[in-house]
Scaffold this motif. Structure first.
Motif, PDB file in Angstrom:
ATOM      1  N   LEU A  21       7.590 -26.008 -18.815  1.00  0.00           N
ATOM      2  CA  LEU A  21       6.843 -27.345 -19.536  1.00  0.00           C
ATOM      3  C   LEU A  21       5.425 -27.158 -19.491  1.00  0.00           C
ATOM      4  O   LEU A  21       4.963 -27.132 -18.210  1.00  0.00           O
ATOM      5  CB  LEU A  21       7.485 -28.448 -18.561  1.00  0.00           C
ATOM      6  CG  LEU A  21       6.853 -29.975 -18.924  1.00  0.00           C
ATOM      7  CD1 LEU A  21       7.315 -30.464 -20.304  1.00  0.00           C
ATOM      8  CD2 LEU A  21       7.464 -30.969 -17.909  1.00  0.00           C
ATOM      9  N   HIS A  22       4.546 -27.397 -20.384  1.00  0.00           N
ATOM     10  CA  HIS A  22       3.293 -27.232 -20.274  1.00  0.00           C
ATOM     11  C   HIS A  22       2.302 -27.827 -21.461  1.00  0.00           C
ATOM     12  O   HIS A  22       3.054 -28.567 -22.257  1.00  0.00           O
ATOM     13  CB  HIS A  22       2.925 -25.749 -20.501  1.00  0.00           C
ATOM     14  CG  HIS A  22       3.303 -25.043 -21.792  1.00  0.00           C
ATOM     15  ND1 HIS A  22       2.476 -24.149 -22.404  1.00  0.00           N
ATOM     16  CD2 HIS A  22       4.033 -25.544 -22.857  1.00  0.00           C
ATOM     17  CE1 HIS A  22       2.950 -23.731 -23.571  1.00  0.00           C
ATOM     18  NE2 HIS A  22       3.912 -24.499 -23.842  1.00  0.00           N
ATOM     19  N   ALA A  23       1.047 -27.857 -21.262  1.00  0.00           N
ATOM     20  CA  ALA A  23       0.312 -28.437 -22.351  1.00  0.00           C
ATOM     21  C   ALA A  23      -0.437 -27.099 -23.008  1.00  0.00           C
ATOM     22  O   ALA A  23      -1.118 -26.258 -22.706  1.00  0.00           O
ATOM     23  CB  ALA A  23      -0.834 -29.415 -21.774  1.00  0.00           C
ATOM     24  N   PRO A  24       0.111 -26.932 -24.504  1.00  0.00           N
ATOM     25  CA  PRO A  24      -0.015 -25.583 -24.888  1.00  0.00           C
ATOM     26  C   PRO A  24      -1.582 -25.218 -25.433  1.00  0.00           C
ATOM     27  O   PRO A  24      -2.116 -24.631 -25.074  1.00  0.00           O
ATOM     28  CB  PRO A  24       0.861 -25.770 -26.394  1.00  0.00           C
ATOM     29  CG  PRO A  24       1.701 -26.879 -25.838  1.00  0.00           C
ATOM     30  CD  PRO A  24       0.926 -27.700 -24.750  1.00  0.00           C
ATOM     31  N   HIS A  25      -2.123 -26.226 -26.259  1.00  0.00           N
ATOM     32  CA  HIS A  25      -3.289 -26.286 -26.736  1.00  0.00           C
ATOM     33  C   HIS A  25      -3.750 -27.341 -27.734  1.00  0.00           C
ATOM     34  O   HIS A  25      -3.022 -28.329 -27.750  1.00  0.00           O
ATOM     35  CB  HIS A  25      -3.488 -24.915 -27.602  1.00  0.00           C
ATOM     36  CG  HIS A  25      -2.351 -24.873 -29.002  1.00  0.00           C
ATOM     37  ND1 HIS A  25      -2.551 -25.757 -29.964  1.00  0.00           N
ATOM     38  CD2 HIS A  25      -1.181 -24.261 -29.017  1.00  0.00           C
ATOM     39  CE1 HIS A  25      -1.469 -25.669 -30.617  1.00  0.00           C
ATOM     40  NE2 HIS A  25      -0.794 -24.792 -30.311  1.00  0.00           N
ATOM     41  N   SER A  26      -5.141 -27.296 -28.242  1.00  0.00           N
ATOM     42  CA  SER A  26      -5.682 -28.412 -28.803  1.00  0.00           C
ATOM     43  C   SER A  26      -4.834 -28.827 -30.068  1.00  0.00           C
ATOM     44  O   SER A  26      -4.091 -27.711 -30.919  1.00  0.00           O
ATOM     45  CB  SER A  26      -6.957 -28.137 -29.183  1.00  0.00           C
ATOM     46  OG  SER A  26      -8.046 -28.042 -28.329  1.00  0.00           O
ATOM     47  N   GLY A  27      -4.463 -29.862 -30.325  1.00  0.00           N
ATOM     48  CA  GLY A  27      -3.667 -30.321 -31.447  1.00  0.00           C
ATOM     49  C   GLY A  27      -1.992 -30.347 -31.149  1.00  0.00           C
ATOM     50  O   GLY A  27      -1.296 -30.700 -32.055  1.00  0.00           O
ATOM     51  N   ALA A  28      -1.795 -29.861 -29.926  1.00  0.00           N
ATOM     52  CA  ALA A  28      -0.569 -29.853 -29.746  1.00  0.00           C
ATOM     53  C   ALA A  28      -0.116 -31.215 -28.554  1.00  0.00           C
ATOM     54  O   ALA A  28      -0.965 -31.683 -28.156  1.00  0.00           O
ATOM     55  CB  ALA A  28      -0.038 -28.658 -29.004  1.00  0.00           C
TER      56      ALA A  28
END
Length: 340
Positions: free
Chosen positions: A315-322
């Protein structure tokens, strides 16, 4: 009678216009052919976008490091400045006390001690006064010693404050530079995406959705290694589908290390701001040792971090726009896990 007039010639101006029009048409065709992204496969464009997102996150982690350093230095400077003010007050008090002693000594001992004894009608009274003067002199000497020590300490504190302020100024410059680097990478990514057709953008977006939200995810039956890990994972799961925003730490938008730091803060555990520092926040683990709630570090420079959710999912915060999401642990280059 047949006309013998010459055929009408095309004017030079008309020829020039036609030539220019044709040249412009050729140029536009060539430009369109050059700019057209149709020749690029969705796979190749996606690879470029992923590389830019990775570079953006690397720049973001440097930005996070500079911000954390700035905050730490700011606190240190405030503590030192408070100490300088306190010591300056103590020095002023010592100097005032010494001045009072000097005045008292002058009033009682302004005449030569031998002459005072000769003129005194009461030698015993004089001897009492003389012992008082000697005591005052001893106290004065002690006051001078304390003032000298306090001045040395104050000078050291002032020098340290000046050094920290200089370092803080350099950190602010670094912070500005790193922020521009992040914004530059984001602009470069957006420019690439804008060069695509609507169909291509949709295809790239579809290819990016490697992860899933909170529904229909099989996380298996593994249990967390500790109550704090369980609490951190549970907190992060409430943030699913919230947006990634560089250098954000919640509660409604995050970057990668911002999410893990926020999640563990809900379990009363304070993690460092940067993923590289979080990589050293506990015991390192192999992939087979991972339990739900453990940190998972990705990429060789350790610029990305997530939470192990179970059954090979992160579970993560992937990248900008996601958005915050679950994703297979195999989608990124795994380095090691960390049990906090």
């Amino acid at each position: 009678m047949a006309s013998h007039r010459r055929p009408k010639q095309t004017s030079r101006a008309r020829v020039t216009v036609l030539t220019a029009t044709a040249a412009a048409a050729v140029a536009l065709s060539a430009q369109a052919a050059q700019a057209a992204p149709a020749k690029q496969s969705v796979k190749s464009v996606k690879a470029k976008v992923d590389a830019l997102y990775e570079q953006t996150e690397q720049a973001t982690e440097k930005l996070n490091g500079a911000k954390a350093k700035q905050e730490q230095l700011q606190k240190q400077v405030e503590v030192i400045q408070d100490e300088v003010a306190r010591q300056q007050g103590e020095l002023n008090d010592l100097q005032d006390d010494l001045g009072a002693l000097a005045s008292a000594q002058y009033r009682s001992g302004g005449i030569d001690p031998t002459l005072q004894l000769f003129l005194s009608a009461d030698p015993e009274s004089y001897l009492d006064k003389a012992s008082t003067i000697e005591a005052l002199s001893t106290q004065q000497a002690e006051g001078l010693r304390q003032i000298a020590e306090k001045k040395r300490s104050l000078d050291q504190q002032k020098a340290e404050a000046a050094s920290k302020l200089s370092e803080l100024d350099r950190t602010r410059t670094e912070l500005s530079r790193n922020k521009k680097a992040v914004q530059g990478k984001l602009a470069e990514t957006q420019k690439l995406l804008n060069s695509l057709t609507a169909a291509q953008r949709a295809a790239v977006a579809a290819a990016d959705v490697r992860g899933v939200g909170g529904e229909h995810v099989n996380l298996g039956n593994d249990t967390p290694a500790s109550g704090r890990a369980a609490a951190a994972l549970a907190a992060a799961q409430t943030r699913i589908n919230m947006p990634y925003v560089f250098s954000h730490t919640g509660p409604t938008s995050f970057d990668c290390s911002g999410l893990t730091m926020w999640a563990y803060a809900q379990a009363d555990v304070k993690l460092p701001r940067m993923s590289q520092d979080q990589a050293n926040a506990g015991t390192r683990l192999t992939m087979s040792q991972l339990k739900p709630g453990d940190l998972v570090i990705f990429y060789g420079d350790q610029h990305h971090v997530g939470l192990y959710a179970g059954n090979g999912m992160v579970l993560h915060a992937p990248h900008s726009g996601a958005f915050v999401r679950y994703e297979s642990i195999n989608n990124m280059p795994f380095q090691f896990g960390v049990r906090v």
